[in-house]
Design an enzyme around this catalytic site. Structure first.
Site, mmCIF file in Angstrom:
data_model
loop_
_atom_site.group_PDB
_atom_site.id
_atom_site.type_symbol
_atom_site.label_atom_id
_atom_site.label_comp_id
_atom_site.label_asym_id
_atom_site.label_seq_id
_atom_site.Cartn_x
_atom_site.Cartn_y
_atom_site.Cartn_z
ATOM 1 N N ASP A 200 37.121 31.409 -31.546
ATOM 2 C CA ASP A 200 37.523 31.956 -30.238
ATOM 3 C C ASP A 200 37.722 33.458 -30.294
ATOM 4 O OD1 ASP A 200 39.541 29.125 -29.135
ATOM 5 O OD2 ASP A 200 37.390 29.472 -29.276
ATOM 6 N N CYS B 221 29.025 22.695 -21.861
ATOM 7 C CA CYS B 221 29.654 23.885 -21.291
ATOM 8 C C CYS B 221 28.836 25.078 -21.741
ATOM 9 C CB CYS B 221 31.094 23.992 -21.734
ATOM 10 S SG CYS B 221 31.196 24.558 -23.424
ATOM 11 N N ARG C 224 28.708 19.696 -25.865
ATOM 12 C CA ARG C 224 30.059 19.475 -26.409
ATOM 13 C C ARG C 224 30.256 17.958 -26.541
ATOM 14 N NH1 ARG C 224 33.269 23.983 -25.141
ATOM 15 N NH2 ARG C 224 35.002 23.080 -26.276
ATOM 16 N N LYS D 227 47.101 28.669 -24.099
ATOM 17 C CA LYS D 227 46.378 27.688 -23.268
ATOM 18 C C LYS D 227 46.057 26.446 -24.084
ATOM 19 C CE LYS D 227 41.789 28.189 -22.785
ATOM 20 N NZ LYS D 227 40.946 27.046 -23.173
ATOM 21 N N ASN D 228 45.591 26.635 -25.330
ATOM 22 C CA ASN D 228 45.103 25.496 -26.115
ATOM 23 C C ASN D 228 46.210 24.683 -26.757
ATOM 24 O OD1 ASN D 228 42.624 26.256 -25.300
ATOM 25 N ND2 ASN D 228 41.966 27.142 -27.239
HETATM 26 C C1 EPZ Z 1 39.034 23.464 -29.031
HETATM 27 O O1 EPZ Z 1 37.853 22.945 -28.428
HETATM 28 C C2 EPZ Z 1 39.433 24.655 -28.180
HETATM 29 N N1 EPZ Z 1 39.716 24.213 -26.813
HETATM 30 C C3 EPZ Z 1 38.298 25.674 -28.172
HETATM 31 O O2 EPZ Z 1 38.752 26.805 -27.433
HETATM 32 C C4 EPZ Z 1 38.023 26.104 -29.610
HETATM 33 O O3 EPZ Z 1 36.918 26.986 -29.618
HETATM 34 C C5 EPZ Z 1 37.697 24.875 -30.466
HETATM 35 O O4 EPZ Z 1 38.783 23.911 -30.363
HETATM 36 C C6 EPZ Z 1 37.509 25.222 -31.927
HETATM 37 O O5 EPZ Z 1 38.654 25.845 -32.411
HETATM 38 C C7 EPZ Z 1 40.922 23.663 -26.537
HETATM 39 O O6 EPZ Z 1 41.768 23.521 -27.406
HETATM 40 C C8 EPZ Z 1 41.174 23.264 -25.112
HETATM 41 P P1 EPZ Z 1 36.193 20.995 -31.481
HETATM 42 P P2 EPZ Z 1 37.275 21.501 -28.899
HETATM 43 O O7 EPZ Z 1 36.291 19.577 -31.076
HETATM 44 O O8 EPZ Z 1 38.398 20.596 -29.176
HETATM 45 C C9 EPZ Z 1 31.780 19.562 -32.376
HETATM 46 C C10 EPZ Z 1 38.632 28.471 -25.800
HETATM 47 O O9 EPZ Z 1 37.905 29.460 -25.736
HETATM 48 N N2 EPZ Z 1 32.249 18.222 -31.968
HETATM 49 O O10 EPZ Z 1 36.968 21.476 -32.672
HETATM 50 O O11 EPZ Z 1 36.239 21.098 -27.941
HETATM 51 C C11 EPZ Z 1 31.660 20.472 -31.155
HETATM 52 O O12 EPZ Z 1 30.401 20.302 -30.539
HETATM 53 C C12 EPZ Z 1 38.058 27.127 -26.204
HETATM 54 O O13 EPZ Z 1 39.880 28.472 -25.582
HETATM 55 C C13 EPZ Z 1 31.402 17.131 -32.167
HETATM 56 O O14 EPZ Z 1 30.292 17.277 -32.652
HETATM 57 O O15 EPZ Z 1 36.587 21.949 -30.266
HETATM 58 C C14 EPZ Z 1 31.787 21.847 -31.741
HETATM 59 O O16 EPZ Z 1 30.529 22.272 -32.245
HETATM 60 C C15 EPZ Z 1 36.555 27.185 -26.377
HETATM 61 N N3 EPZ Z 1 31.821 15.901 -31.771
HETATM 62 C C16 EPZ Z 1 32.735 21.633 -32.915
HETATM 63 O O17 EPZ Z 1 32.762 20.218 -33.178
HETATM 64 C C17 EPZ Z 1 33.054 15.687 -31.213
HETATM 65 O O18 EPZ Z 1 33.392 14.532 -30.890
HETATM 66 C C18 EPZ Z 1 34.149 22.117 -32.638
HETATM 67 O O19 EPZ Z 1 34.641 21.338 -31.595
HETATM 68 C C19 EPZ Z 1 33.904 16.812 -31.018
HETATM 69 C C20 EPZ Z 1 33.484 18.063 -31.415
#
Ligand code: EPZ
Length: 417
Positions: free
Chosen positions: A306, A116, A121, A22-23
């Site tokens: 995840d 979420c 997020r 999916k990701n």
């Molecule tokens: C991706 O989410 C995945 N989703 C998530 O999978 C996965 O848990 C996550 O990466 C970490 O591996 C998809 O790929 C669609 P991040 P994403 O930006 O991109 C903070 C699942 O279960 N952050 O790496 O949203 C954020 O709050 C999903 O399949 C900021 O602070 O993850 C979080 O604490 C859930 N500012 C951390 O970074 C930003 O601008 C990780 O977020 C962006 C993120």
């Protein structure tokens, strides 16, 4: 409302072919919007999140069709660069379309993505990067209006945190931008390499994906291509957890083993047996499972956040006490209450969970709270004694393609009613 009725305790045995990731599918569907010619995306999982992404592409004016795990996208003209408000609320990862819309049209209007189930997020890292690439961003009543009057230009971008989504969004905006973009402290997840491979097959100039520094030289135009989405490493980990809690023996086919090192190591620490080649994993449960003294979720190649919930489910009946620290999200223990209702002994404090193994869980009526939390309850129910009724399946259907059919094929007593 649909629910799963599960009678636990059935030992799982047999072969499972792992679905597409999916990701990886979501950012690649977004990237297809950058190409005026047709892209054919194979091994696409049939998930509500993928259907939602297809709806966004169609509303932007792309021709998007899905049939038998293959999505065909033709983006010869983009009618409007708006991500509908309801889409932003329905699927937070819709934010991944911002980079592609900016890359293709230089503008985008979207609602601020809702928080979420995992906590707030933010998208500050995404927006900071786009501003550096020449994008003007106005926010009014929760609506972001992004415009790049002079077109996007390359920039040197350092990410304060190796955000997966921010790394992907910058790549999507940079491949057609003027000049060079470098991303330092980039996320290294394998789905990012999958996105880079797709974009390169479409004519993009990208190097360094999979490392912490990615460099993109903007090109004039991209053509389409046929591309096979990589296997889903988290879904694969979920099937291993199901075998682990039922004392089973399964073989995963079409897995992406190299991207699962961080996960397989934990199963081995729990005394499970894993032997693997590039695409096949032979797995048998440890009897009993052993606790993991300390487990910390980390950005790739560390243990993935995840997989935390499903490993937590397996540790509930492991011998000994395990401690888990969730370092990526602020609220990713929402599955714990339901596991406790099933007889688990888990204490959480902030980002720490302490799991004391019990002999066995028992079935109970429980509800999924988020995608991977739901997968954890499904896992626990398969190993629990008695009947579990699991509701709020929409969370699970976001990331798992026909999970009950897969589990029935290896002996689980599970029905979707
Ligand atoms: C991706 O989410 C995945 N989703 C998530 O999978 C996965 O848990 C996550 O990466 C970490 O591996 C998809 O790929 C669609 P991040 P994403 O930006 O991109 C903070 C699942 O279960 N952050 O790496 O949203 C954020 O709050 C999903 O399949 C900021 O602070 O993850 C979080 O604490 C859930 N500012 C951390 O970074 C930003 O601008 C990780 O977020 C962006 C993120």
């Amino acid at each position: 409302m649909q629910k799963f009725v599960i009678h636990g305790g059935k030992r799982l045995e047999g072969d499972i072919t792992v679905q597409g990731a999916k990701n990886s599918a979501l950012p690649i569907l977004s990237a297809a919007m950058l190409c005026p010619e047709e892209s054919i995306l194979e091994n696409c999982p049939e998930l509500s999140d993928v259907y939602a992404a297809c709806r966004i592409l169609s509303s932007a004016g792309c021709d998007c069709r899905m049939q038998n795990h293959t999505v065909t996208v033709k983006a010869d003209s983009i009618r409007n660069s708006e991500i509908p408000e309801d889409m932003m609320q329905e699927m937070r990862s819709s934010i991944i379309f911002l980079g592609a819309m900016l890359g293709r049209t230089g503008c985008c209007r979207l609602g601020y993505p809702g928080g979420c189930e995992l906590g707030s997020r933010p998208i500050d890292l995404h927006l900071q990067a786009f501003r550096k690439m020449g994008v003007k961003i106005q926010e009014e009543n929760g609506i972001l209006t992004c415009t790049a009057p002079g077109g996007l230009h390359g920039a040197k971008i350092h990410l304060q945190f190796p955000s997966v989504g921010a790394t992907e969004n910058i790549m999507l905006a940079a491949v057609l931008a003027e000049g060079e973009t470098s991303i330092t402290n980039a996320a290294r997840e394998p789905e990012i390499s999958d996105l880079a491979n797709y974009l390169r097959n479409c004519g993009a100039n990208i190097t360094g994906e999979g490392s912490s520094t990615i460099v993109i030289q903007g090109v004039k135009e991209l053509h389409g291509c046929t591309y096979r989405i990589m296997p889903d490493r988290i879904v694969a980990a979920t099937w291993l957890a199901a075998a682990a809690v039922t004392g089973g023996t399964i073989r995963l086919l079409e897995a992406d083993t190299p991207s699962m090192e961080g996960i397989l190591d934990i199963w081995e620490q729990m005394h499970c047996q894993c032997s693997y080649t590039e695409k096949t994993i032979c797995f048998s449960a440890g009897k009993p499972l052993h606790a993991v003294r300390f487990l910390k979720t980390m950005p790739y190649p560390g243990f993935p956040t995840d997989a935390q919930a499903i490993v937590t489910a397996a540790l509930c009946t492991a011998k000994g006490t395990s401690v888990i620290e969730e370092t990526i999200f602020e609220n990713r223990f929402r599955h714990v209450d339901a596991l406790v209702r099933m007889g688990a002994d888990i204490r959480t404090a902030g980002r720490i969970a302490v799991i004391r193994g019990v002999r066995q869980l028992h079935g109970a009526p429980v509800s999924a709270t988020d995608l991977r939390g739901g997968a954890a309850l499904l896992t626990a129910a398969l190993g629990a004694q008695g009947e579990t009724v699991l509701t709020e399946l929409s969370h699970i259907d976001r990331g798992y393609d026909s999970p009950e059919k897969i589990l029935q094929s290896v002996g689980a007593d599970i029905r979707r009613v």
